[in-house]
Write a protein that holds these residues in place. Structure first.
Motif, short mmCIF file in Angstrom:
data_model
loop_
_atom_site.label_atom_id
_atom_site.label_comp_id
_atom_site.label_asym_id
_atom_site.label_seq_id
_atom_site.Cartn_x
_atom_site.Cartn_y
_atom_site.Cartn_z
N PRO A 285 0.81 -1.22 0.00
CA PRO A 285 0.00 0.00 0.00
C PRO A 285 0.85 1.28 0.00
O PRO A 285 0.49 2.27 -0.63
CB PRO A 285 -0.83 -0.12 1.28
CG PRO A 285 -0.92 -1.59 1.52
CD PRO A 285 0.40 -2.15 1.06
N GLU A 286 2.00 1.26 0.71
CA GLU A 286 2.86 2.44 0.75
C GLU A 286 3.34 2.81 -0.65
O GLU A 286 3.45 3.99 -0.99
CB GLU A 286 4.06 2.20 1.66
CG GLU A 286 3.71 1.90 3.10
CD GLU A 286 3.28 0.45 3.35
OE1 GLU A 286 3.69 -0.46 2.60
OE2 GLU A 286 2.49 0.24 4.28
N LYS A 287 3.65 1.81 -1.46
CA LYS A 287 4.13 2.05 -2.82
C LYS A 287 3.02 2.66 -3.68
O LYS A 287 3.26 3.55 -4.48
CB LYS A 287 4.62 0.73 -3.42
CG LYS A 287 5.25 0.87 -4.77
CD LYS A 287 6.67 1.34 -4.63
CE LYS A 287 7.52 0.71 -5.71
NZ LYS A 287 8.93 0.91 -5.47
N VAL A 288 1.80 2.21 -3.47
CA VAL A 288 0.66 2.77 -4.19
C VAL A 288 0.52 4.25 -3.86
O VAL A 288 0.27 5.08 -4.73
CB VAL A 288 -0.64 1.99 -3.87
CG1 VAL A 288 -1.87 2.69 -4.41
CG2 VAL A 288 -0.55 0.57 -4.42
N GLY A 289 0.72 4.61 -2.59
CA GLY A 289 0.69 6.02 -2.19
C GLY A 289 1.78 6.84 -2.85
O GLY A 289 1.55 7.97 -3.28
N VAL A 290 2.98 6.27 -2.96
CA VAL A 290 4.09 6.95 -3.65
C VAL A 290 3.73 7.17 -5.12
O VAL A 290 3.93 8.24 -5.68
CB VAL A 290 5.40 6.15 -3.50
CG1 VAL A 290 6.47 6.66 -4.45
CG2 VAL A 290 5.89 6.22 -2.07
N TYR A 291 3.19 6.13 -5.75
CA TYR A 291 2.82 6.24 -7.16
C TYR A 291 1.76 7.31 -7.38
O TYR A 291 1.79 8.03 -8.37
CB TYR A 291 2.32 4.90 -7.68
CG TYR A 291 3.40 3.86 -7.94
CD1 TYR A 291 4.75 4.15 -7.85
CD2 TYR A 291 3.05 2.57 -8.28
CE1 TYR A 291 5.72 3.20 -8.09
CE2 TYR A 291 4.02 1.60 -8.53
CZ TYR A 291 5.35 1.93 -8.44
OH TYR A 291 6.30 0.98 -8.69
N LEU A 292 0.82 7.43 -6.43
CA LEU A 292 -0.21 8.47 -6.54
C LEU A 292 0.43 9.86 -6.50
O LEU A 292 0.10 10.73 -7.31
CB LEU A 292 -1.24 8.34 -5.43
CG LEU A 292 -2.27 9.47 -5.43
CD1 LEU A 292 -3.30 9.26 -6.53
CD2 LEU A 292 -2.94 9.58 -4.08
N MET A 293 1.34 10.07 -5.56
CA MET A 293 1.99 11.38 -5.46
C MET A 293 2.81 11.68 -6.71
O MET A 293 2.78 12.80 -7.23
CB MET A 293 2.88 11.43 -4.21
CG MET A 293 2.11 11.41 -2.92
SD MET A 293 0.97 12.80 -2.74
CE MET A 293 2.13 14.11 -2.42
N TYR A 294 3.52 10.68 -7.21
CA TYR A 294 4.34 10.87 -8.40
C TYR A 294 3.46 11.22 -9.61
O TYR A 294 3.76 12.15 -10.35
CB TYR A 294 5.14 9.58 -8.67
CG TYR A 294 6.27 9.77 -9.64
CD1 TYR A 294 7.52 10.19 -9.19
CD2 TYR A 294 6.11 9.52 -11.00
CE1 TYR A 294 8.58 10.36 -10.07
CE2 TYR A 294 7.17 9.69 -11.88
CZ TYR A 294 8.40 10.10 -11.41
OH TYR A 294 9.44 10.27 -12.29
N ARG A 295 2.36 10.50 -9.77
CA ARG A 295 1.46 10.78 -10.89
C ARG A 295 0.84 12.16 -10.74
O ARG A 295 0.67 12.89 -11.72
CB ARG A 295 0.38 9.71 -11.00
CG ARG A 295 -0.52 9.91 -12.21
CD ARG A 295 0.26 9.83 -13.49
NE ARG A 295 -0.59 10.16 -14.64
CZ ARG A 295 -0.11 10.46 -15.83
NH1 ARG A 295 1.19 10.46 -16.04
NH2 ARG A 295 -0.92 10.75 -16.81
N SER A 296 0.50 12.55 -9.53
CA SER A 296 -0.07 13.89 -9.30
C SER A 296 0.92 14.97 -9.74
O SER A 296 0.52 15.97 -10.35
CB SER A 296 -0.42 14.07 -7.82
OG SER A 296 -1.43 13.17 -7.44
N ALA A 297 2.20 14.76 -9.44
CA ALA A 297 3.23 15.73 -9.86
C ALA A 297 3.37 15.74 -11.37
O ALA A 297 3.50 16.81 -11.98
CB ALA A 297 4.55 15.39 -9.18
N GLU A 298 3.34 14.56 -12.00
CA GLU A 298 3.43 14.51 -13.46
C GLU A 298 2.25 15.23 -14.12
O GLU A 298 2.43 15.99 -15.07
CB GLU A 298 3.44 13.06 -13.95
CG GLU A 298 4.73 12.33 -13.76
CD GLU A 298 4.69 10.93 -14.32
OE1 GLU A 298 5.76 10.47 -14.77
OE2 GLU A 298 3.62 10.28 -14.33
#
Length: 144
Positions: free
Chosen positions: A54-67
């Motif tokens: 789940p922590e990785k999913v949260g990181v991916y969400l933040m990264y995509r939001s920045a993109e």
């Protein structure tokens, strides 16, 4: 066709990587997505398979939001964990990850704002912070 089938079988035991959920080869394992609205917000999400933390999913969400922020011409954004929070302007830096059928999934609403805005998150800083984790071997070079 055989190569694609072999690749799909070999990936079925791996955690979801960072890719679009619309990817015809990998999208069935999950991935990121985004859609405009309502209003000037953008809904961003990431769904994983049963092998991703789940922590990785949260990181991916933040990264995509920045993109997405950079794709839309912005430099900073604020994050809302729900549409209700967006309406009430209750900003967050936390990512809430849920589980659907044992698979982690999350979404948030972002609003692109000027750098000086209260609780603004820098897209460039997020991309740099998570680049090695999201795209190993890249060191964030494609985002600079």
């Amino acid at each position: 066709m055989l190569a694609a089938a072999l690749l799909a079988v070999s990936l079925s035991g791996c955690a979801t990587g960072y890719h679009s959920a619309t990817n015809p080869l990998l999208g069935w394992t999950g991935g990121y997505w985004d859609e405009k609205g309502p209003g000037s917000t953008i809904k961003v999400g990431f769904s994983g398979n049963g092998y991703i933390k789940p922590e990785k999913v949260g990181v991916y969400l933040m990264y995509r939001s920045a993109e997405v922020t950079q794709r839309e011409g912005g430099t900073h954004f604020v994050l809302y964990t729900s549409l209700h929070d967006a309406v009430g302007d209750v900003r967050s830096s936390e990512r809430k990850v849920n589980s659907v059928w044992g698979k982690p999934t999350t979404h948030a609403y972002i609003w692109i704002v000027p750098a000086g805005e209260r609780d603004a998150l820098s897209a460039a800083e997020i991309l740099e912070r998570y680049a090695a984790e999201v795209k190993p071997g890249n060191d964030g070079k494609e985002n600079k």
